[in-house]
Design a protein around this motif. Structure first.
Motif, PDB file in Angstrom:
ATOM      1  N   GLN A  46       1.100   4.187  -2.997  1.00  0.00           N
ATOM      2  CA  GLN A  46       0.943   5.619  -2.743  1.00  0.00           C
ATOM      3  C   GLN A  46       2.172   6.383  -3.200  1.00  0.00           C
ATOM      4  N   ARG A  67       2.152   6.626  -7.009  1.00  0.00           N
ATOM      5  CA  ARG A  67       1.114   7.554  -7.478  1.00  0.00           C
ATOM      6  C   ARG A  67       1.549   9.008  -7.327  1.00  0.00           C
ATOM      7  N   ASN A  68       2.315   9.286  -6.271  1.00  0.00           N
ATOM      8  CA  ASN A  68       2.747  10.661  -6.013  1.00  0.00           C
ATOM      9  C   ASN A  68       4.112  10.983  -6.598  1.00  0.00           C
ATOM     10  N   LYS A  83       0.835  -1.205   0.000  1.00  0.00           N
ATOM     11  CA  LYS A  83       0.000   0.000   0.000  1.00  0.00           C
ATOM     12  C   LYS A  83       0.868   1.253   0.000  1.00  0.00           C
TER      13      LYS A  83
END
Length: 657
Positions: free
Chosen positions: A207, A210-211, A203
């Motif tokens: 994240q 994605r960033n 997870k």
């Protein structure tokens, strides 16, 4: 801006084995691309060529000027004698050197100020320049950044002084990934980064990607991970690369649409060719001059027809079906108050505390939890390989265990593939064994490969074949989908669902966790919690529980009373309300289905236009025509923006189905 592009890449091994041919694409800055395909399709080879570690036999790769590139390999390991923290610090060596120089300049400026010596102004200028660069390079917080990445990759503060030579293979892989992420290259190549990561770390990595401010290309068989990280899919198969402008779920639907469309177009063209040939034959049989001219005209038209290639269907995959030679009793496993403490030298850690459960015949249990939570320990206790410190596990009547070890340590490294099968199943003839091996994609000379030289995927397939042949009625599986490609994972999942016996599986594969289990067992901090459903149900319930605990905590602090739940005034009102809601739901569902079909057609059209433009951008005559390239890039960008909007609407509709 285009960060990376390739034009007509072709790679051939040993002069005859074609890996892929005429592969062309462009990747824009900020793209997150998932590269998928069966084992052996050339995914890692493609990344090696793009990174400059390998060469192509023809074609060219273009990388934008001044962009830095970082590459995480599947089996990145360390051979140094440094500690974990020293390895991480080495990423910031230039910043550390800069920090040292700033301290030297500070002392020098103090000395020059007191003595009035020459060079003060020059020292001040250099000090100011270095301070600005140090600030830009995040010099004031790199140590906290290291601590954050280490914690996120499951390296607690207590192990930062552990030497890399003492780490397991999985720990070394995670450390290599962490070092690369800290470097923050402009283009990030990741080859199977999710191996050896538990769900909480997965997870975090999702994240992080994605960033991420740069461009990312990821090889992965983790379908859930791809769904939550990438905005494009590059599918390598049958020596070709196909591009899909969406995540993995989009790829699955779009791939089916494209295949059916190509199949219909091919069949229509073939039918038309047969019709034309039949007409030509009839015209010629008539023998008149007029019809002979018509026949000749149609023959010329046929010769000029650009023939469509026969669409290639899905390649061969493993064929698997688990069977049981005998049926177990209804009560298969029963545990009461099981505890276990693991000791490592002078240190000890309790991994299981007062764990109890009851598993019935036919259940499919999946065990999840952080690395080190005791999942593999629990499997070994179930199979009586180790004993609990307290409590007991009772094995039911007529249980026959079949065990899949994630390390495949039960394979004989010195045997060949067929010898491994022959030694385990002596009653089968070589012909029968070769037929079975063929079902698991060991064909021809592959059966004479030595186990020690097999790839991770081949070892996994061989272990699964032996498990399938065992006829066990209780399957104990430790990370069975590691090293399997997507197609093999899906075959395995279907076989596990159809298995009439009982299975207990440790897995971090969230796609499998959604599809296979009847119950999920979560091990955390020594405790076991049971969720009767798949991964999404587990997420929902665990989040509800966390929310309730947080609300209760806040209410207790504020002295608030929990409001009583409001209910309808009467049963009649409930029934009327339920009917109204059902009608509204059906009408909304029909509207969504119509809109989804419209959007899928529009997506296909836009994607074909984008692919056509990108192929045009890779044409040799445009490589130096910056004006035309800019026009094409702008057109691609506009269409991608439109596609993104359409896809967003389509995704929202799909998610609410």
């Amino acid at each position: 801006m285009i960060a990376l592009s390739a034009a007509d890449l072709t790679k051939v091994y040993d002069g005859t084995k074609e890996v892929f041919s005429n592969v062309s694409f462009s990747v824009n800055s900020g793209d997150r691309v998932g590269i998928i395909g069966p084992n052996g399709a050339g995914k890692s080879t493609l990344l090696n060529i793009l990174s400059g570690e390998d060469h192509c036999d023809s074609g060219q790769v273009y990388t934008a000027r001044d962009l830095t590139v970082g590459y995480f390999h599947q089996n990145d390991l360390f051979t140094s004698t440094r500690t974990i923290y020293e390895e991480m610090l080495s990423v910031f060596q230039d910043v550390i050197d800069m920090e040292g120089r700033i301290h030297e300049l500070s002392d020098e400026i103090t000395r020059l100020s007191e003595s009035g010596g020459d060079g003060l102004e020059q020292a001040l200028r250099e000090y100011d320049r270095l301070q600005q660069e140090y600030d830009r390079r995040n010099g004031y917080s790199y140590q906290s950044e290291i601590a954050g990445v280490l914690a996120s990759l499951d390296f607690p503060d207590t192990v930062k002084d552990k030497y890399t030579s003492d780490l397991s293979g999985g720990e070394r892989t995670r450390l290599a990934l962490g070092m690369l992420l800290l470097r923050k290259p402009d283009i990030l190549f990741l080859d199977e980064p999710t191996n050896h990561l538990d769900i909480s770390t997965l997870k975090w990595l999702e994240q992080y990607i994605r960033n991420y401010q740069g461009t990312v290309l990821i090889i992965s068989h983790d379908r859930y991970f791809l769904d939550h990280t990438v905005n494009r899919i590059f599918a390598l198969d049958h020596h070709r690369l196909s591009i899909y402008e969406g995540n993995y779920t989009f790829y699955v639907k779009e791939h089916k649409i494209r295949y059916e469309s190509a199949k219909k177009a091919y069949e229509h063209q073939q039918a038309e060719i047969r019709r034309q040939k039949e007409l030509i034959s009839r015209y010629k049989q008539r023998g008149t001059e007029k019809l002979a001219k018509r026949a000749k005209s149609r023959e010329k038209a046929l010769e000029k027809t650009e023939l469509l290639d026969r669409p290639v269907g899905d390649r061969a995959t493993i064929r698997m079906r688990f069977h049981q030679d005998s049926v177990s009793g209804n009560d298969t496993l029963h545990a009461e108050h099981v505890s276990r403490t693991v000791r490592n030298g002078m240190e000890s850690r309790t991994v299981l505390k007062d764990v109890s459960f009851d598993i019935k015949r036919g259940e499919r249990i999946c065990i999840i939890g952080p690395n080190g939570a005791g999942k593999s320990t629990l499997l070994k206790m179930i199979m009586s390989e180790i004993a609990p410190d307290s409590g007991f596990i009772k094995v039911g009547h007529n249980i026959d265990f079949g065990y899949y070890d994630q390390e495949q340590s039960m394979l004989n490294e010195s045997s060949t593939v067929i010898e491994e099968m022959r030694n385990a199943y002596e009653l089968y003839s070589d012909t029968e064994l070769r037929n079975l091996l063929g079902r698991f994609l060991f064909r021809g000379e592959d059966v004479f490969k030595q186990v020690s030289v097999l790839s991770g995927g081949e070892r996994a397939r061989l272990s699964l074949l032996k498990l399938m042949m065992s006829g066990s009625n209780m399957l104990i599986l430790d990370e069975p989908t590691n090293h399997l490609d997507i197609e093999s994972r899906e075959v395995f999942e279907d076989a596990l669902i159809e298995f009439p016996g009982t299975s207990v599986t440790v897995s971090h594969d969230r796609y499998l966790l959604n599809k296979v289990p009847t119950s999920i067992y979560e091990l955390r901090d020594g405790n076991l919690t049971v969720y009767h459903g798949g991964y999404d149900y587990y997420l929902e319930k665990s989040e509800e529980q966390n929310s309730r605990e947080e609300s209760a905590k806040k209410e207790a602090q504020a002295g608030m009373a929990v409001p009583r739940e409001q209910t309808p005034d009467s049963d009649k009102e409930k029934r009327l309300q339920a009917r109204r809601e059902a009608k509204e739901k059906q009408a909304e569902l029909r509207r969504k289905e119509r809109r989804e079909k419209e959007l899928e057609a529009l997506i296909l059209s836009l994607e074909e236009e984008i692919q056509s433009l990108e192929e045009e951008m890779c044409r040799e005559e445009y490589l130096t025509d910056h004006v035309r390239l800019a026009e094409l890039a702008a057109d691609v960008s506009r269409k991608k923006e439109t596609l993104e909007d359409v896809y967003s609407e389509w995704a929202e509709l799909s998610e609410t189905e």
